[in-house]
Design a protein around this motif. Structure first.
Motif, PDB file in Angstrom:
ATOM      1  N   THR A 120      43.179  45.388  64.169  1.00 34.11           N
ATOM      2  CA  THR A 120      42.821  46.789  64.347  1.00 34.11           C
ATOM      3  C   THR A 120      41.720  47.215  63.391  1.00 34.11           C
ATOM      4  OG1 THR A 120      45.084  47.217  65.076  1.00 34.11           O
ATOM      5  CG2 THR A 120      43.746  49.124  64.467  1.00 34.11           C
ATOM      6  N   LEU A 121      41.757  46.702  62.173  1.00 39.44           N
ATOM      7  CA  LEU A 121      40.726  47.076  61.202  1.00 39.44           C
ATOM      8  C   LEU A 121      39.335  46.579  61.602  1.00 39.44           C
ATOM      9  CD1 LEU A 121      42.638  46.598  57.828  1.00 39.44           C
ATOM     10  CD2 LEU A 121      41.600  48.721  58.669  1.00 39.44           C
ATOM     11  N   ASP A 122      39.268  45.658  62.556  1.00 35.32           N
ATOM     12  CA  ASP A 122      37.950  45.216  63.033  1.00 35.32           C
ATOM     13  C   ASP A 122      37.216  46.337  63.758  1.00 35.32           C
ATOM     14  OD1 ASP A 122      38.083  42.637  62.028  1.00 35.32           O
ATOM     15  OD2 ASP A 122      39.126  41.873  63.792  1.00 35.32           O
ATOM     16  N   ALA A 123      37.919  47.393  64.137  1.00 39.66           N
ATOM     17  CA  ALA A 123      37.254  48.551  64.717  1.00 39.66           C
ATOM     18  C   ALA A 123      36.207  49.111  63.758  1.00 39.66           C
ATOM     19  CB  ALA A 123      38.277  49.630  65.056  1.00 39.66           C
ATOM     20  N   LEU A 124      36.434  48.947  62.473  1.00 40.72           N
ATOM     21  CA  LEU A 124      35.487  49.481  61.486  1.00 40.72           C
ATOM     22  C   LEU A 124      34.146  48.761  61.561  1.00 40.72           C
ATOM     23  CD1 LEU A 124      37.844  49.970  58.417  1.00 40.72           C
ATOM     24  CD2 LEU A 124      37.341  51.541  60.300  1.00 40.72           C
ATOM     25  N   LYS A 125      34.164  47.491  61.951  1.00 39.16           N
ATOM     26  CA  LYS A 125      32.897  46.759  62.092  1.00 39.16           C
ATOM     27  C   LYS A 125      32.066  47.342  63.236  1.00 39.16           C
ATOM     28  CE  LYS A 125      35.115  42.485  60.508  1.00 39.16           C
ATOM     29  NZ  LYS A 125      35.511  41.095  60.889  1.00 39.16           N
ATOM     30  N   VAL A 126      32.739  47.713  64.314  1.00 36.38           N
ATOM     31  CA  VAL A 126      32.028  48.348  65.424  1.00 36.38           C
ATOM     32  C   VAL A 126      31.534  49.728  64.999  1.00 36.38           C
ATOM     33  CG1 VAL A 126      32.266  49.247  67.760  1.00 36.38           C
ATOM     34  CG2 VAL A 126      33.261  47.038  67.172  1.00 36.38           C
ATOM     35  N   ALA A 127      32.364  50.461  64.273  1.00 34.89           N
ATOM     36  CA  ALA A 127      31.933  51.766  63.765  1.00 34.89           C
ATOM     37  C   ALA A 127      30.694  51.612  62.890  1.00 34.89           C
ATOM     38  CB  ALA A 127      33.063  52.418  62.982  1.00 34.89           C
ATOM     39  N   ASP A 128      30.638  50.539  62.117  1.00 35.23           N
ATOM     40  CA  ASP A 128      29.452  50.281  61.297  1.00 35.23           C
ATOM     41  C   ASP A 128      28.208  50.104  62.156  1.00 35.23           C
ATOM     42  OD1 ASP A 128      30.743  50.443  58.848  1.00 35.23           O
ATOM     43  OD2 ASP A 128      31.190  48.293  58.782  1.00 35.23           O
TER      44      ASP A 128
ATOM     45  N   GLU B 124      45.018  52.868  57.313  1.00 29.78           N
ATOM     46  CA  GLU B 124      43.782  52.290  56.767  1.00 29.78           C
ATOM     47  C   GLU B 124      42.633  52.416  57.763  1.00 29.78           C
ATOM     48  OE1 GLU B 124      44.077  48.410  54.552  1.00 29.78           O
ATOM     49  OE2 GLU B 124      46.114  48.521  55.365  1.00 29.78           O
ATOM     50  N   THR B 125      42.944  52.185  59.035  1.00 28.25           N
ATOM     51  CA  THR B 125      41.909  52.293  60.062  1.00 28.25           C
ATOM     52  C   THR B 125      41.388  53.722  60.153  1.00 28.25           C
ATOM     53  OG1 THR B 125      42.940  50.497  61.323  1.00 28.25           O
ATOM     54  CG2 THR B 125      41.386  51.903  62.493  1.00 28.25           C
ATOM     55  N   SER B 126      42.314  54.670  60.144  1.00 27.65           N
ATOM     56  CA  SER B 126      41.913  56.070  60.202  1.00 27.65           C
ATOM     57  C   SER B 126      41.055  56.444  59.002  1.00 27.65           C
ATOM     58  CB  SER B 126      43.156  56.963  60.260  1.00 27.65           C
ATOM     59  OG  SER B 126      42.787  58.319  60.219  1.00 27.65           O
ATOM     60  N   LYS B 127      41.455  56.003  57.827  1.00 25.03           N
ATOM     61  CA  LYS B 127      40.688  56.313  56.622  1.00 25.03           C
ATOM     62  C   LYS B 127      39.289  55.714  56.710  1.00 25.03           C
ATOM     63  CE  LYS B 127      40.926  55.893  51.557  1.00 25.03           C
ATOM     64  NZ  LYS B 127      39.724  55.088  51.342  1.00 25.03           N
ATOM     65  N   GLY B 128      39.190  54.465  57.181  1.00 26.20           N
ATOM     66  CA  GLY B 128      37.887  53.819  57.303  1.00 26.20           C
ATOM     67  C   GLY B 128      36.989  54.510  58.305  1.00 26.20           C
ATOM     68  N   LEU B 129      37.571  54.943  59.436  1.00 22.71           N
ATOM     69  CA  LEU B 129      36.768  55.666  60.420  1.00 22.71           C
ATOM     70  C   LEU B 129      36.306  57.006  59.857  1.00 22.71           C
ATOM     71  CD1 LEU B 129      38.749  54.948  63.717  1.00 22.71           C
ATOM     72  CD2 LEU B 129      36.527  54.036  63.061  1.00 22.71           C
ATOM     73  N   ALA B 130      37.179  57.685  59.130  1.00 25.74           N
ATOM     74  CA  ALA B 130      36.792  58.962  58.540  1.00 25.74           C
ATOM     75  C   ALA B 130      35.625  58.799  57.577  1.00 25.74           C
ATOM     76  CB  ALA B 130      37.985  59.580  57.819  1.00 25.74           C
ATOM     77  N   GLU B 131      35.603  57.705  56.847  1.00 27.79           N
ATOM     78  CA  GLU B 131      34.486  57.448  55.935  1.00 27.79           C
ATOM     79  C   GLU B 131      33.181  57.260  56.701  1.00 27.79           C
ATOM     80  OE1 GLU B 131      35.942  54.029  53.913  1.00 27.79           O
ATOM     81  OE2 GLU B 131      37.183  55.187  52.497  1.00 27.79           O
ATOM     82  N   ARG B 132      33.283  56.898  57.964  1.00 37.23           N
ATOM     83  CA  ARG B 132      32.117  56.715  58.829  1.00 37.23           C
ATOM     84  C   ARG B 132      31.913  57.926  59.748  1.00 37.23           C
ATOM     85  NH1 ARG B 132      34.654  52.336  57.227  1.00 37.23           N
ATOM     86  NH2 ARG B 132      33.569  50.337  56.958  1.00 37.23           N
ATOM     87  N   LYS B 133      32.586  59.018  59.435  1.00 33.66           N
ATOM     88  CA  LYS B 133      32.473  60.303  60.150  1.00 33.66           C
ATOM     89  C   LYS B 133      32.961  60.193  61.593  1.00 33.66           C
ATOM     90  CE  LYS B 133      28.635  61.690  57.187  1.00 33.66           C
ATOM     91  NZ  LYS B 133      27.214  62.073  57.104  1.00 33.66           N
ATOM     92  N   MET B 134      34.090  59.521  61.769  1.00 32.09           N
ATOM     93  CA  MET B 134      34.707  59.364  63.085  1.00 32.09           C
ATOM     94  C   MET B 134      36.202  59.616  62.969  1.00 32.09           C
ATOM     95  SD  MET B 134      32.776  55.837  64.225  1.00 32.09           S
ATOM     96  CE  MET B 134      31.044  55.582  63.810  1.00 32.09           C
ATOM     97  N   LYS B 135      36.822  59.936  64.091  1.00 34.45           N
ATOM     98  CA  LYS B 135      38.261  60.131  64.157  1.00 34.45           C
ATOM     99  C   LYS B 135      38.902  58.978  64.920  1.00 34.45           C
ATOM    100  CE  LYS B 135      38.480  64.260  62.192  1.00 34.45           C
ATOM    101  NZ  LYS B 135      37.092  64.310  61.665  1.00 34.45           N
ATOM    102  N   MET B 136      40.183  58.751  64.635  1.00 31.69           N
ATOM    103  CA  MET B 136      40.910  57.669  65.291  1.00 31.69           C
ATOM    104  C   MET B 136      41.709  58.205  66.473  1.00 31.69           C
ATOM    105  SD  MET B 136      43.750  55.043  63.728  1.00 31.69           S
ATOM    106  CE  MET B 136      45.039  56.287  63.692  1.00 31.69           C
ATOM    107  N   GLY B 137      41.660  57.462  67.566  1.00 31.88           N
ATOM    108  CA  GLY B 137      42.468  57.777  68.728  1.00 31.88           C
ATOM    109  C   GLY B 137      43.270  56.570  69.164  1.00 31.88           C
ATOM    110  N   LEU B 138      44.302  56.813  69.972  1.00 31.52           N
ATOM    111  CA  LEU B 138      45.138  55.738  70.502  1.00 31.52           C
ATOM    112  C   LEU B 138      45.457  56.003  71.965  1.00 31.52           C
ATOM    113  CD1 LEU B 138      47.742  55.434  67.603  1.00 31.52           C
ATOM    114  CD2 LEU B 138      45.950  53.772  68.123  1.00 31.52           C
TER     115      LEU B 138
END
Length: 1021
Positions: A290-298, A325-339
């Motif tokens: 799931t944390l690999d979503a942050l790479k796409v956000a990057d 952790e995923t939500s926090k990482g997305l927030a740092e990239r100015k995005m919100k997490m959905g499911l």
């Protein structure tokens, strides 16, 4: 209690019915049993009332009329006399106090009235007709309500010019009239053209009324003569709405959504593009987490592309981990997490507390799409709101009336293609006619697609309030930066344009919460008196708000035909050219980077300038821009709140109104008054600088801010550097005035005035010249040539004309001149151009500019158009088609393959080409429907190949092959099946510059259509 004085015996009613038979609309005699086995309600045998509720008996059957408002009432029929309501409180909201009503009896009917409408209930047989207070008839039954053991039907007379809209999301239709068509309102899980996901049992008529069937049962509306509306249940329950005034359709939508719920207000991040994928153990992508979503956000951050949210799982068992952790990482990239909701909502509280802010429902557990889907939408929405301070934000593939108050309606799983783009255009604008304010589909589908279809689909979807891209199901990921240049830059351009337009779109989102009318609108909603608005002339275009007309390109072409502009002045967003409607534009230049887009005269569009990537980039001192097309008196009210929390529901928001006064046409002064911002919310700007772009076509003599002159700046560079001032840019879209202010307090109004300028279109309307270019022009890489440009003078002569081309780096282009072009005539000038030696073959957008004098002023006209850059043509030798540059490559499934069969959805996953047991080293593997275009350049004489369906299909599939050259069909095959013998191809292609190898499906089932062009060879020289 019933009053005995209000009863009439059946005999008396029958006698009175002799008169009614001649007076009632339709005039049919009563019938108890129709030929189709249905029973039709008979004569009135009793009448009573209590307050605003009236009961009419007809034997055992009982009809009940309940007034909700002066324009809205409910009509029920219980064939057995017992009323039921399966929807309960699910759909219809509490409506408050009923209106004052009155009734009177006439010989043939009862009249039940409010101050606005009268419902006539004819006695023999019982039939209803609705009239306005002024006597205008809105609708009338042609016969009484009828029923079978499992359905009830209402039959209404159809007016001579009456048009019909609504029924929710109807894929491929809806923004033009349903007249003469049968429309299904039910769940069928057909996501493609002709399907009807997110159906709504509501329709409206151009006669000024609407009907909502209060039911969970499937409906069928046949808009023939008469109109018949059937629900699959033995009860009748419908609400009727009488629209008021010139905007009757909008009023009807407003009444319907007052009854069933106004559309919700999305969070601002929900109106930025979203991204969806499965990141945990995705079989299509290899082992991931799931944390690999942050790479796409990057990737979005690195490519400077807006993205507001990401779904990090999917609804088919993907699962998730490390949510917080995923939500926090997305927030740092100015995005919100959905499911995705996966298998229910039992854990939504924990998920929201971990950071979930978007919930996507899925058919895997939503079920039949009626009550369960509506409950799921409401529960997911509440799940977000009950466990955070955020707004509920859900997406639904199937829903029902009432879902507009809790979710986005999504058109389902589709494959990207030109057809996908085509049928989606009428789908979403049509849905607005049912109170669905947020409808959308995935960019380029979740399967298939291509770089070109992705760009074309994304660019027009940026004029929808919401959209997303979905990955993990296609052969490769489908984020907007995956295809490389030029596609990445074009996608960025439109993503940022959408971001800049969020103040405009968000203001319309707020308006929808008050009116029920969404931002994306069919022309018929804004131009109900225009006879073409209801027809196919306007089918493949729509309005975003009142101001933008969007006409997407839905073919693999660089021009767009059939763009219908209704009455008024319309300005090409890119060139500044003005058109007077009503008119139809053919041959509109639309290279890949250009969406046909027009702005209404009188528009004032609030924008966020600066090319920001996220709403979070907005700071306390960020400017607000207004893009203004001055014409007459016009206004726009900007709505602002914190964009995220629910505090706006407690009145914490602000509005600011822009009022523009300008001439209706021609020369004159222009003033813009920006009112004080009224209201307060957390984070509201107490002051901000403003920027204005005014499309006047003529420079003013002076610009003043609250009566004080602003400095005139002499160049774009000086304007960009200055803190305040104005600049007239003759080269920008026909001539615009740019103005910027220092920071101004938002609680105070100010006025900008431009002296001695003009309305949109210039001081001398029609004097501006126009630039065009012949379609289909080509230039060889590294080869000197000439590009033709057409300059058409307006109502005045164009003199001292200079034509230039804005060409890519490494190219060279001269300047061409024409001394004088007489008014109303066209002069073709040729510009010498040499493309770079390494110019990539294919479409190259260029901008032609004509600088000239007309009507005493220096002016500039511009036009973007496409030039074809051709690869080097084959020499004096044989050339395999699979080794040539493919100018076009479209395929029905996955990419077409070089020297192998089509295989599956991925590139390079095919096998050895095999036909009838024979293998081939060279050739092309395709899947119907497919087009491969190559460039022999007139140097080849013959094309030969062996064609058929690849042996890997094991005997099924059915296709036809064809060879076309320069638009002419040279050869076609018979139908070819998986058991057919190999078909030899030998075609004379002498003189052909462009050759297309086409395969089409011939049996409506594309399964197994793996079509091979084996040993495809051009003999040249």
């Amino acid at each position: 209690m019933r009053s005995p004085t209000r009863f009439r015996s059946a005999v008396a009613a029958a006698l009175l019915g002799l008169l009614a038979a001649f007076a009632v609309p339709g005039g049919d005699a009563p019938a108890q049993a129709a030929d189709d086995g249905a029973t039709t309600v008979g004569d009135v045998t009793g009448f009573d009332h209590a307050g605003g509720v009236y009961r009419l008996s007809a034997g055992q059957a009982v009809a009940r009329v309940s007034f909700v408002s002066p324009e809205t009432f409910r009509l029920e029929l219980a064939p057995d006399g017992t009323f039921t309501d399966p929807t309960g409180k699910d759909i219809v909201l509490p409506q408050g106090r009923a209106p004052h009503t009155k009734w009177r009896e006439k010989s043939d009917r009862y009249e039940l009235s409010t101050s606005k409408v009268t419902l006539r209930a004819y006695k023999s047989p019982l039939r209803f007709a609705l009239y306005r207070a002024d006597g205008t008839r809105l609708w009338a039954e042609t016969k009484g309500l009828s029923w079978t053991k499992d359905a009830t039907t209402q039959s209404l007379a159809r007016g001579a010019d009456e048009q019909f809209y609504g029924a929710g999301m109807q894929n491929g239709r809806g923004n033009t009239s349903h007249r003469g068509k049968k429309v299904e309102v039910a769940v069928d899980y057909n996501w493609n053209d002709g399907g009807h996901p997110n159906s709504v049992p509501f329709y409206l008529s151009s006669a000024g009324y609407g009907v909502f069937r209060n039911t969970y049962a499937p409906n069928t509306y046949d808009f023939a003569e008469p109109v018949t509306a059937t629900a699959k249940e033995q009860r009748f329950d419908a609400y009727y709405f009488a629209g008021r005034g010139a905007d009757a359709a909008k009023d009807v939508i407003g009444q319907y959504t007052k009854l069933t719920g106004k559309p919700f207000l999305p969070p601002i991040y929900g109106m930025e593009i979203g991204d969806a994928d499965c990141y945990l153990h995705n079989a299509n992508r290899g082992e991931r987490h799931t944390l690999d979503a942050l790479k796409v956000a990057d990737g979005y951050v690195e490519h400077d592309m807006p993205n507001g949210w990401m779904l990090v799982n999917d609804g088919y068992g993907c699962g998730y981990e490390n949510l917080a952790e995923t939500s926090k990482g997305l927030a740092e990239r100015k995005m919100k997490m959905g499911l995705w909701t996966e298998d229910g909502l039992d854990t939504i509280a924990e998920q929201v507390k971990a950071g979930q802010r978007v919930a996507k429902l899925d058919v895997a557990w939503v079920g039949d799409g009626y009550k369960k889907a509506l409950d799921g939408c409401k529960d997911a929405y509440r799940g977000i709101e009950d466990n955070s301070d955020a707004r509920g934000f859900t997406w639904a593939p199937e829903s029902w009336s009432g879902a507009q108050r809790c979710g986005v309606q999504w058109s389902g799983d589709q494959s990207g293609s030109w057809e996908y783009i085509r049928w989606q255009i009428p789908t979403y604008a049509g849905s607005t006619m049912s109170g669905l304010a947020y409808t959308t589909g995935d960019v380029d589908g979740i399967f298939g697609g291509s770089p070109k279809t992705y760009v074309r689909d994304l660019q027009w979807k940026m004029f929808l309030p919401v959209t997303m891209t979905m990955d993990g199901w296609a052969a490769s990921d489908k984020q907007p930066f995956r295809y490389g240049e030029p596609y990445t830059s074009i996608n960025r351009k439109y993503l940022k344009l959408h971001e800049s337009l969020l103040p405009y779109l968000y203001s319309y989102a707020h308006e929808a919460t008050e009116t029920g009318v969404g931002a994306v609108r069919p022309l018929a909603l804004e131009y109900p008196e225009d006879p073409k608005a209801a027809t196919d002339a306007a089918k493949y275009e729509f309005l975003t708000g009142e101001d933008f007309l969007v006409a997407p390109v839905h073919k693999d072409a660089t021009t767009r035909d059939g763009i219908y502009l209704p009455k008024g002045t319309w300005t090409d967003y890119w060139s500044g050219r003005t058109y007077q409607g009503p008119t139809t534009i053919d041959g509109y230049h639309a290279p890949l980077d250009t969406l046909p887009l027009f702005v209404r005269g009188g528009a004032s569009v609030p924008m966020w300038p600066g090319g920001i990537r996220s709403y979070e980039d907005r700071k306390a001192d960020s400017p607000l821009a207004w893009d203004i097309y001055p014409q007459g008196k016009s206004s726009f009210e900007l709505y602002e709140d914190d964009g995220v929390t629910r505090q706006h529901r407690d009145g914490k928001y602000a509005t600011q109104r822009a009022d523009v006064r300008a001439p209706r046409s021609g020369a004159g002064d222009v003033s813009v008054r920006i009112g004080a911002s009224k209201g307060h919310f957390a984070g509201k700007q107490s002051s901000r600088p403003y920027a204005f772009t005014l499309h006047t076509g003529d420079a003013p003599s002076r610009v003043e801010l609250d009566g004080r002159g602003l400095p005139r700046l002499t160049s774009e560079a000086a304007y960009e550097k200055a803190a305040r001032g104005w600049f007239y840019d003759r080269d920008d879209r026909g001539g615009v005035v740019r103005v910027k202010t220092a920071s101004l307090r938002t609680d105070r109004a100010f006025e900008l005035t431009l002296d001695d300028t003009s309305a949109v279109g210039g001081a001398v309307p029609g004097a501006a010249a126009a630039v065009g270019a012949p379609a289909g022009q080509e230039l060889g890489a590294g080869t000197p040539g000439k590009v033709a440009v057409d300059v058409t003078a307006g109502s005045k002569d164009a003199t001292d004309v200079e034509v230039t081309l804005d060409v890519p780096e490494g190219w060279s282009a001269d300047t061409a001149k024409a001394d004088r072009i007489p008014a109303g005539t066209t002069r073709r000038v040729e510009v010498a151009v040499t493309a770079a030696k390494d110019a990539k073959p294919g479409e190259q957008p260029l901008t032609a500019s004509a600088r000239y004098r007309s009507a005493g002023h220096e002016r500039t006209a511009v036009q973007r158009f496409a030039l074809g850059v051709m690869p080097e043509a084959p020499g004096k030798h044989a050339t395999w088609a699979s080794d040539m540059v493919w100018l076009k490559s479209t395929n029905g499934y996955g990419p077409a393959e070089r020297d192998r069969s089509n295989g599956e959805s991925g590139a390079g996953d095919g096998r050895t080409l095999t036909l009838a047991g024979k293998t081939y080293e060279k050739g092309i593997g395709t899947h119907a429907d497919s087009v491969i275009e190559v460039y022999p350049g007139g140097r080849c004489t013959r094309f030969t190949a062996d064609v058929g369906i690849d042996d890997e299909i094991n005997g099924y599939g059915e296709v036809a092959f064809s060879v076309e050259a320069d638009g002419e069909v040279l050869w076609t095959s018979p139908k070819v099946t998986g058991t057919s013998a190999t078909v030899p191809v030998d075609v004379d292609v002498r003189g052909a510059r462009h050759v297309e190898l086409k395969v089409r499906d011939t049996n409506g089932s594309k399964s197994g259509d793996h079509a091979d062009w084996a040993a495809a060879l051009f003999s040249c020289g």
